[in-house]
Every structure is written in C-alpha cells, then in structure tokens.
Design a protein around this motif. Structure first.
Motif, short mmCIF file in Angstrom:
data_model
loop_
_atom_site.label_atom_id
_atom_site.label_comp_id
_atom_site.label_asym_id
_atom_site.label_seq_id
_atom_site.Cartn_x
_atom_site.Cartn_y
_atom_site.Cartn_z
N ARG A 109 0.84 -1.21 0.00
CA ARG A 109 0.00 0.00 0.00
C ARG A 109 0.87 1.25 0.00
N PRO A 110 0.59 2.19 -0.90
CA PRO A 110 1.30 3.48 -0.83
C PRO A 110 1.02 4.13 0.53
N GLY A 111 2.07 4.60 1.19
CA GLY A 111 1.92 5.28 2.48
C GLY A 111 2.10 4.36 3.67
N HIS A 112 2.14 3.05 3.44
CA HIS A 112 2.28 2.09 4.55
C HIS A 112 3.74 1.61 4.64
N ALA A 113 4.04 0.85 5.68
CA ALA A 113 5.40 0.31 5.84
C ALA A 113 5.67 -0.84 4.87
N ASP A 114 4.62 -1.31 4.16
CA ASP A 114 4.68 -2.54 3.37
C ASP A 114 5.94 -2.68 2.49
N LEU A 115 6.14 -1.71 1.58
CA LEU A 115 7.19 -1.87 0.57
C LEU A 115 8.59 -1.80 1.18
N ARG A 132 3.27 -6.05 12.46
CA ARG A 132 3.94 -5.32 13.54
C ARG A 132 3.88 -3.80 13.29
N ALA A 133 3.82 -3.42 12.01
CA ALA A 133 3.73 -1.98 11.70
C ALA A 133 2.36 -1.44 12.10
N SER A 134 1.39 -2.32 12.29
CA SER A 134 0.02 -1.90 12.61
C SER A 134 -0.05 -1.04 13.87
N ALA A 135 -0.99 -0.10 13.83
CA ALA A 135 -1.21 0.78 14.99
C ALA A 135 -1.82 0.03 16.17
N ARG A 136 -2.08 -1.24 16.02
CA ARG A 136 -2.52 -2.06 17.16
C ARG A 136 -1.52 -1.94 18.32
N GLU A 137 -0.25 -1.81 17.97
CA GLU A 137 0.81 -1.73 18.99
C GLU A 137 0.58 -0.57 19.96
N THR A 138 -0.15 0.44 19.51
CA THR A 138 -0.35 1.63 20.37
C THR A 138 -1.22 1.31 21.59
N ALA A 139 -1.94 0.20 21.56
CA ALA A 139 -2.71 -0.20 22.76
C ALA A 139 -1.72 -0.41 23.92
N ALA A 140 -0.58 -1.03 23.61
CA ALA A 140 0.44 -1.27 24.65
C ALA A 140 0.99 0.05 25.17
N ARG A 141 1.20 1.01 24.26
CA ARG A 141 1.75 2.30 24.70
C ARG A 141 0.74 3.06 25.55
N VAL A 142 -0.55 2.89 25.23
CA VAL A 142 -1.57 3.54 26.05
C VAL A 142 -1.58 2.95 27.46
N PRO A 225 1.92 5.92 14.60
CA PRO A 225 1.72 5.70 13.16
C PRO A 225 0.82 6.77 12.54
N GLY A 226 1.25 7.31 11.42
CA GLY A 226 0.43 8.27 10.67
C GLY A 226 0.69 9.72 11.01
N SER A 288 -3.59 4.68 5.41
CA SER A 288 -3.14 4.30 4.06
C SER A 288 -3.87 3.09 3.47
N THR A 289 -4.64 2.37 4.28
CA THR A 289 -5.43 1.25 3.73
C THR A 289 -6.73 1.81 3.18
#
Ligand code: EPS
Length: 362
Positions: A109-115, A132-142, A225-226, A288-289
C-alpha cells in the motif's frame, strides 16, 4: 532509568509490555489501565476490528496489593481477533509462507510500511511487515501511558486531549465527512491537541541535544503511526510573526512567583518546561489502507496492480489523541524521574517538595 518495550503482532496472540523504572508504592489497579484502553478504542470512523476487541490488561508482574513494587511491570493485552487469524499467524505457516506465495500478500500500500519493510527485512509476504507496523501496537503504549498518568497525578499533573479538525472540517461537519469517506472507500486524517497542566519549571534541559524536552516530545508524537507534523504552542504560526508578537513576557508576583500572561511557547522554552501549560498539536495523515485502493506494483511479478485491500479504519484521529496523551505522559514521566528520581513514591515526593520550595523562594 525509566524505559519500556512492547512486543506483539496485530493479529497475533497478545501484546506484551515490560516497564522498568516505575517507583514503588504507586497505587495502581487494572481499572486504571483499562479505562485508558477503552478510551483509545472509541471514536467515529473506526473499522470492524474495534467491534471485536474489548481491550483489557492483565498485570503479570511488578504490582502487589494494588501497589507497584519498583520491579519491572509486565503487562499483557490479548487480541480477541487472534482466534480468527490463528491459521495465518501460526508459526509453522509463517515460516513456510514465503514458499506459499498463493497465500502471501504481495501488493504494497502506498503510504504504509509494506514496501520498505518487505525490502529491508527480505520478505515476499508483506503480512510479515504489516502485522507489527500496525497501529494495534499503540494499545500497549496507552497502557504504559496510563501508569505514567497515574504516577504524575500524584504530583497534580493532568493530561487532556481534543480533536481540533478532521479532513479540513470542524465540529458538526466531521461525522458527515467521515460518512462520505466511507462511502467513497477513502480515509481521513486530522489534527489533535494535547495539554498538560501543573508541570514544574525545569523538566528537560538545554545542556545537550538529546535531553531537550521539546525534541523528545515531538519524537514521541511522531512515533505514533500516521503522524506527519507536530507543533508546540503557536508552532507554525509563530514563523509568520515578529518576535515581539511571539515571545511570552515575564511577570513576577510575590507568593505566585514568575508567570506569563500569554502561552505562545506552549509551556516549553530552551528545551525545558517553564511552568505554563504544555500545549502540543499533531497532524495525522489519512490511513493508508483504502477500500478503493491506489495503484501499486506486485512485489513478485512487478506488474501494475491495485494495493492490498485490508479491513481498516476510515479515520482514527480521536484514538490518536488518546495515544498522544499516553506518549506525552511517558516522556514527561521520563523527564520527571530524571529530575526528581527515587525508588519510592515518598522519596520522589520529598525530592519534588524540596525543589518546589526552592522555586517558590526564588
Ligand atoms: C490497523 C488496521 C486495523 C485497525 C488497527 C490498525 O486493524 P484490522 O486490520 O484488524 O482491521 O483496527 O487498529 C487496531 C487493531 C487497534 O487496536 O487500534 C493498521 O493497519 O494499522
């Protein structure tokens, strides 16, 4: 030293966190953390995933009888969606995935960590990156931020956030615009603001680049992320004005000490807090999705194709604001412990009290 690490994939079993350097005897319950996790999940424009997850923490270590022990705090947040993804995420399947290109995602996806991620880590399957690039990780930071907020509250420091704008519109125009983006298969970003009050003078420093608090706070916000821009105080607007209209004049009153009548500096001068409210703004780009994906190139065939279409949020700015509060609270905690550090809450309170007394007597 206060530090933390997170681990976990978006659709893996759990998110894991270890926090080190939180002093002993801080009152802390599971609910203190869960409240913040629930706040992060709210907001108009989130996708189907938020209907699956009901984030709650399990405190694995470092807390006894609802008080911190001063030892590392271990946290676990389960991914409810894991059961739907077991097949794809299972270790055996992942290790053989590169040879099973029929099941691999190969359209970045353009704009994502994918490429960049697939090239850097030598993957044919961009799922190895996006999980792992997913913003799901931010739950841990919260969750980390929730503990930091609880700690700073002991000293009267509080955090607030608000969404300023989404997709160029404000107030009542926001929801219809998100509906429109959804209909079009598109996404939206926006701006949020974080405020912290009752900060002492002198958190951070000017003596070395890496201890400047403005840089650390900007870095923390930019790591969400973003996020593509950060402003402190009047920020970009200050660049358009004369210096006399930007600096905050200094006043003094017996009993009150030094103070300002304006706060264009956003509570930071010379890389340090100046005792005024901390005001930070962050700009989040649209997710970006896209349901109507942009053009991309297949990683294997190099043919022109549409980018991968994953379930995603349309707009996550309200969540990003809650994450912003968390990462700012983490950086303030780090700076606070550097200045007033001790092993127990009482020791830090003594240190803090004597500094406050000194500041008042100046
Ligand atoms: C995300 C994509 C979506 C979001 C996710 C971040 O997840 P899914 O691919 O499962 O639909 O909902 O955010 C969260 C799971 C969360 O807890 O915030 C992404 O690609 O960054």
């Amino acid at each position: 030293m206060f530090r933390y690490l997170t681990a976990g994939e978006s659709h893996g079993k759990t998110l894991l966190t270890i926090i080190e350097g939180m002093p002993s005897n801080l009152p802390l319950t599971k609910e203190d953390i869960d409240r913040e996790l629930r706040r992060r999940q709210k907001g108009y424009g989130r996708g189907g995933r938020m209907r699956i997850e009901k984030d709650e923490v399990e405190i694995l270590s470092g807390v006894r009888s609802n008080k911190t022990l001063g030892s590392p705090i271990g946290l676990l947040i389960k991914n409810k969606d894991w059961k739907n993804w077991k097949e794809i995420m299972a270790t055996k399947k992942l290790s053989t995935l590169n040879s099973q290109l029929s099941t691999a995602l190969t359209s970045p996806r353009p704009g994502h960590a994918d490429l960049s991620g697939a090239i850097k880590y030598d993957f044919a399957d961009i799922r190895n990156v996006l999980e792992r690039a997913s913003a799901r990780e931010t739950a841990a930071r919260v969750a980390v931020g929730a503990i930091c907020k609880k700690f700073l509250k002991e000293f009267g420091i509080n955090f607030y956030s608000q969404v300023i704008m989404i997709g160029g519109v404000i107030d009542k125009k926001i929801k219809p615009l998100i509906d429109k983006a959804k209909k079009k298969g598109d996404s939206l970003g926006g701006i949020f603001e974080i405020t912290a009050i009752n900060l002492p003078i002198g958190l951070g420093s000017y003596v070395q680049s890496d201890v400047r608090l403005d840089g650390r706070l900007a870095g923390a916000l930019m790591s969400i992320p973003g996020i593509k821009g950060v402003e402190i105080g009047s920020g970009f607007d200050a660049a358009k004005r004369f210096g006399s209209k930007v600096q905050d004049e200094i006043f003094y009153q017996k009993g009150r000490g030094f103070y300002r009548k304006t706060n264009r500096a956003g509570g930071l001068e010379g890389g340090m807090t100046n005792g005024e409210p901390l005001v930070l703004r962050a700009a989040m780009k649209p997710i970006s999705t896209l349901k109507k994906p942009l053009l991309s190139v297949d990683l294997i065939s190099k043919k022109r194709i549409k980018a991968v279409k994953e379930r995603a949020d349309i707009c996550a700015v309200p969540s990003a604001a809650v994450i912003g509060e968390a990462v700012v609270a983490i950086e303030i905690t780090r700076a606070f412990l550097e200045k007033f550090g001790g092993d127990s809450i009482n020791e830090i309170k003594r240190n803090y009290g004597s500094y406050q007394k000194y500041v008042k007597e100046r």
